[in-house]
Enzyme design. Structure first.
Site, PDB file in Angstrom:
ATOM      1  N   ASP A 109       0.840  -1.200   0.000  1.00 23.71           N
ATOM      2  CA  ASP A 109       0.000   0.000   0.000  1.00 23.71           C
ATOM      3  C   ASP A 109       0.874   1.249   0.000  1.00 23.71           C
ATOM      4  O   ASP A 109       1.780   1.391   0.828  1.00 23.71           O
ATOM      5  CB  ASP A 109      -0.892   0.014   1.255  1.00 23.71           C
ATOM      6  CG  ASP A 109      -1.749   1.270   1.340  1.00 23.71           C
ATOM      7  OD1 ASP A 109      -2.755   1.330   0.614  1.00 23.71           O
ATOM      8  OD2 ASP A 109      -1.401   2.189   2.111  1.00 23.71           O
ATOM      9  N   TYR A 167       2.946  10.229  -0.016  1.00 23.92           N
ATOM     10  CA  TYR A 167       4.030   9.685   0.815  1.00 23.92           C
ATOM     11  C   TYR A 167       5.383  10.038   0.183  1.00 23.92           C
ATOM     12  O   TYR A 167       5.870   9.366  -0.726  1.00 23.92           O
ATOM     13  CB  TYR A 167       3.915   8.159   0.965  1.00 23.92           C
ATOM     14  CG  TYR A 167       2.659   7.674   1.675  1.00 23.92           C
ATOM     15  CD1 TYR A 167       1.878   8.526   2.439  1.00 23.92           C
ATOM     16  CD2 TYR A 167       2.256   6.347   1.590  1.00 23.92           C
ATOM     17  CE1 TYR A 167       0.733   8.090   3.091  1.00 23.92           C
ATOM     18  CE2 TYR A 167       1.107   5.896   2.239  1.00 23.92           C
ATOM     19  CZ  TYR A 167       0.355   6.776   2.979  1.00 23.92           C
ATOM     20  OH  TYR A 167      -0.779   6.335   3.620  1.00 23.92           O
ATOM     21  N   ARG A 227       2.330   3.197  14.766  1.00 21.58           N
ATOM     22  CA  ARG A 227       3.547   3.836  14.243  1.00 21.58           C
ATOM     23  C   ARG A 227       4.813   3.355  14.978  1.00 21.58           C
ATOM     24  O   ARG A 227       5.754   4.129  15.151  1.00 21.58           O
ATOM     25  CB  ARG A 227       3.416   5.358  14.245  1.00 21.58           C
ATOM     26  CG  ARG A 227       2.241   5.849  13.383  1.00 21.58           C
ATOM     27  CD  ARG A 227       2.278   7.338  13.126  1.00 21.58           C
ATOM     28  NE  ARG A 227       3.415   7.752  12.292  1.00 21.58           N
ATOM     29  CZ  ARG A 227       3.789   9.016  12.126  1.00 21.58           C
ATOM     30  NH1 ARG A 227       3.128   9.986  12.724  1.00 21.58           N
ATOM     31  NH2 ARG A 227       4.833   9.303  11.380  1.00 21.58           N
ATOM     32  N   LYS A 275       9.626  -0.933  21.460  1.00 22.09           N
ATOM     33  CA  LYS A 275      11.006  -0.410  21.394  1.00 22.09           C
ATOM     34  C   LYS A 275      11.096   1.090  21.682  1.00 22.09           C
ATOM     35  O   LYS A 275      12.180   1.647  21.812  1.00 22.09           O
ATOM     36  CB  LYS A 275      11.591  -0.689  20.009  1.00 22.09           C
ATOM     37  CG  LYS A 275      10.986   0.164  18.904  1.00 22.09           C
ATOM     38  CD  LYS A 275      11.648  -0.089  17.562  1.00 22.09           C
ATOM     39  CE  LYS A 275      11.051   0.801  16.489  1.00 22.09           C
ATOM     40  NZ  LYS A 275      11.610   0.557  15.178  1.00 22.09           N
ATOM     41  N   GLY A 310       3.522  -0.967   8.434  1.00 20.04           N
ATOM     42  CA  GLY A 310       4.663  -0.304   7.811  1.00 20.04           C
ATOM     43  C   GLY A 310       5.955  -1.008   8.180  1.00 20.04           C
ATOM     44  O   GLY A 310       6.063  -1.612   9.254  1.00 20.04           O
TER      45      GLY A 310
HETATM   46  N1  LIG Z   1      -4.909   6.063   4.845  1.00 20.37           N
HETATM   47  C1  LIG Z   1      -4.294   6.779   5.744  1.00 20.37           C
HETATM   48  O1  LIG Z   1      -4.669   7.913   6.054  1.00 20.37           O
HETATM   49  C2  LIG Z   1      -3.104   6.173   6.428  1.00 20.37           C
HETATM   50  C3  LIG Z   1      -2.554   6.765   7.586  1.00 20.37           C
HETATM   51  C4  LIG Z   1      -1.489   6.117   8.209  1.00 20.37           C
HETATM   52  C5  LIG Z   1      -0.988   4.942   7.679  1.00 20.37           C
HETATM   53  N2  LIG Z   1      -1.527   4.417   6.527  1.00 20.37           N
HETATM   54  C6  LIG Z   1      -1.006   3.181   5.910  1.00 20.37           C
HETATM   55  O2  LIG Z   1      -0.766   2.207   6.917  1.00 20.37           O
HETATM   56  C7  LIG Z   1       0.607   1.796   6.863  1.00 20.37           C
HETATM   57  C8  LIG Z   1       1.089   1.371   8.221  1.00 20.37           C
HETATM   58  O3  LIG Z   1       0.955   2.383   9.162  1.00 20.37           O
HETATM   59  P1  LIG Z   1       2.210   3.131   9.795  1.00 20.37           P
HETATM   60  O4  LIG Z   1       3.363   2.994   8.868  1.00 20.37           O
HETATM   61  O5  LIG Z   1       1.709   4.461  10.188  1.00 20.37           O
HETATM   62  O6  LIG Z   1       2.455   2.449  11.170  1.00 20.37           O
HETATM   63  P2  LIG Z   1       2.702   0.990  11.783  1.00 20.37           P
HETATM   64  O7  LIG Z   1       2.466  -0.057  10.796  1.00 20.37           O
HETATM   65  O8  LIG Z   1       1.894   1.000  13.004  1.00 20.37           O
HETATM   66  O9  LIG Z   1       4.245   1.110  12.187  1.00 20.37           O
HETATM   67  C9  LIG Z   1       5.228   1.037  11.206  1.00 20.37           C
HETATM   68  C10 LIG Z   1       6.578   1.452  11.755  1.00 20.37           C
HETATM   69  O10 LIG Z   1       6.927   0.713  12.911  1.00 20.37           O
HETATM   70  C11 LIG Z   1       8.297   0.344  12.861  1.00 20.37           C
HETATM   71  N3  LIG Z   1       8.319  -1.138  12.742  1.00 20.37           N
HETATM   72  C12 LIG Z   1       7.576  -1.904  11.905  1.00 20.37           C
HETATM   73  N4  LIG Z   1       7.842  -3.214  12.090  1.00 20.37           N
HETATM   74  C13 LIG Z   1       8.749  -3.285  13.064  1.00 20.37           C
HETATM   75  C14 LIG Z   1       9.412  -4.354  13.681  1.00 20.37           C
HETATM   76  N5  LIG Z   1       9.163  -5.613  13.334  1.00 20.37           N
HETATM   77  N6  LIG Z   1      10.308  -4.081  14.649  1.00 20.37           N
HETATM   78  C15 LIG Z   1      10.563  -2.808  15.026  1.00 20.37           C
HETATM   79  N7  LIG Z   1       9.964  -1.748  14.458  1.00 20.37           N
HETATM   80  C16 LIG Z   1       9.073  -1.969  13.488  1.00 20.37           C
HETATM   81  C17 LIG Z   1       8.901   0.991  11.622  1.00 20.37           C
HETATM   82  O11 LIG Z   1       9.365   2.309  11.902  1.00 20.37           O
HETATM   83  P3  LIG Z   1      10.774   2.618  12.594  1.00 20.37           P
HETATM   84  O12 LIG Z   1      11.710   1.540  12.212  1.00 20.37           O
HETATM   85  O13 LIG Z   1      11.148   3.962  12.151  1.00 20.37           O
HETATM   86  O14 LIG Z   1      10.450   2.632  14.056  1.00 20.37           O
HETATM   87  C18 LIG Z   1       7.685   1.146  10.747  1.00 20.37           C
HETATM   88  O15 LIG Z   1       7.810   2.165   9.795  1.00 20.37           O
HETATM   89  C19 LIG Z   1       1.310   3.028   6.254  1.00 20.37           C
HETATM   90  O16 LIG Z   1       2.585   2.710   5.761  1.00 20.37           O
HETATM   91  C20 LIG Z   1       0.315   3.403   5.190  1.00 20.37           C
HETATM   92  O17 LIG Z   1       0.416   2.537   4.079  1.00 20.37           O
HETATM   93  C21 LIG Z   1      -2.573   5.013   5.928  1.00 20.37           C
END
Ligand SMILES: NC(=O)c1ccc[n+]([C@@H]2O[C@H](COP(=O)([O-])OP(=O)(O)OC[C@H]3O[C@@H](n4cnc5c(N)ncnc54)[C@H](OP(=O)(O)O)[C@@H]3O)[C@@H](O)[C@H]2O)c1
Length: 331
Positions: free
Chosen positions: A52, A57, A222, A228, A293
């Protein structure tokens, strides 16, 4: 990883889908292109076939990097992207002010005019290096444009074979009702995590009743729910997380205490906290996809492993009762 149907569109996606927001760098303190490409390329071998992204972005960067990573391997992926957030021009509804990739201040608008959506689709196809998008979503509802208008654009794009399924994001029940009168809605992409559960009130029941898929975004809040994030975590300049309510010191400490209380369950399962959190997310009613993410191939590998984590009803209830006691201040 067994794919799941998204609504009744016929589109199948991986229940754990890679979110490429952080890969765009914007609001995440930058990104490393090589790591991003490796992360995307590691997905299919780990069972994650759906990616996605969105134009906003990194102001095109995330889509471009996804395009580079999938070059020559398009058929191994489902590509999900969006339209309806613009950073050039002032049409539509003002969303917020930000700083672009060159460090220049700019304003983001929610704009879903018909011609704009059609033009945005062409731009996304070009950046992604593909001739079709599997799921095309309106990123945020635009209150200055009738909901029917972007949906009519989606119908046209489907007719032309440029998009395979139509979805929305951040839509209320009322907005989904209106949109689904024009086009068959495959999904709504909405915020959902252990510590952000508003959609359970109305969006989830509506989606279950209407066979509309839900992509739960930010299921790790996030990165907070990985466990961590310590109070002195070294966020890069430009990373917006410390300014968000869940990362306020009190909420951070309380969330970490909660995570420590479920760590023994994770250890018993041979899982990491992140894997336990993702597994919980996928077990919640109506949730089709945990949209997680990741910035590196190691994070992709670990997150994909959540699919193996089995939780019993009693274990989910135990987690939920601890969540009921978690008192966050999100005002
Ligand atoms: N439609 C919308 O308005 C909207 C809004 C927000 C998000 N989204 C979508 O949802 C996706 C996911 O949300 P998100 O990226 O906000 O947050 P998330 O999935 O809650 O967190 C992702 C972040 O957590 C850390 N992480 C992920 N897996 C990990 C692991 N195994 N171990 C340690 N750290 C880890 C990484 O950042 P670090 O390594 O920097 O800590 C990663 O970028 C987005 O990429 C986007 O595609 C959509």
């Amino acid at each position: 990883m067994e794919k799941r149907a998204l609504g009744t569109s016929g589109l199948q996606v991986s229940p754990i889908t890679l979110g490429a927001w952080a890969i765009g760098g914007w609001m995440w303190g930058g990104s490393d292109r090589k790591d991003s490409i490796k992360a995307i390329q590691a997905c299919p071998d780990n069972g994650i076939t759906s990616i996605d992204t969105a134009p906003v972005y990194g102001f095109g960067l995330s889509e471009e990097v996804v395009g580079e990573a999938i070059k020559g391997k398009r058929d191994r992926y489902e590509i999900l992207t969006k339209s309806g957030l613009t950073w050039e021009g002032t049409k539509g509804e003002f969303h917020f002010s930000t700083i672009d990739e060159q460090g220049v201040p700019c304003n983001i608008y929610k704009y879903s005019g018909y011609d704009s959506i059609i033009a945005e689709c062409e731009e996304s196809l070009r950046r992604l290096g593909t001739d079709y998008i599997d799921l095309y979503q309106i990123h945020w509802p635009d209150h200055t444009t009738p909901i029917e208008e972007p949906m009519e654009a989606f119908s046209k794009l489907m007719e032309q074979g440029k998009i395979r399924a139509a979805g929305v994001s951040n839509y209320s029940v009322e907005q989904m009702e209106q949109a689904s009168k024009v086009v068959e809605l495959s999904s709504n992409q909405v915020p959902y995590s252990m510590v952000r559960r508003e959609i359970e009130q109305d969006v989830v029941p509506w989606c279950i009743k209407n066979r509309c898929g839900i992509l739960a975004y930010s299921p790790l809040q996030r990165g907070l729910l990985t466990g961590k994030i310590t109070p002195d975590y070294p966020f890069a300049p430009g990373d917006s997380r410390p300014e968000t309510p869940h990362f306020r010191i009190n909420n951070l400490i309380r969330t970490n205490e909660f995570l420590e209380s479920i760590r023994p369950l994770a250890e018993e399962k041979g899982a990491s906290l992140s894997q336990l959190v993702i597994a919980w997310t996928l077990l919640q009613p109506g949730i089709t996809v945990a949209l997680v993410g990741a910035r590196t191939q190691e994070q992709v590998r670990q997150n994909a492993g959540a699919i193996e984590v089995q939780l019993s009803r009693d274990e989910v209830d135990m987690i939920n009762s601890k969540l009921d006691e978690l008192n966050l201040d999100l005002e």
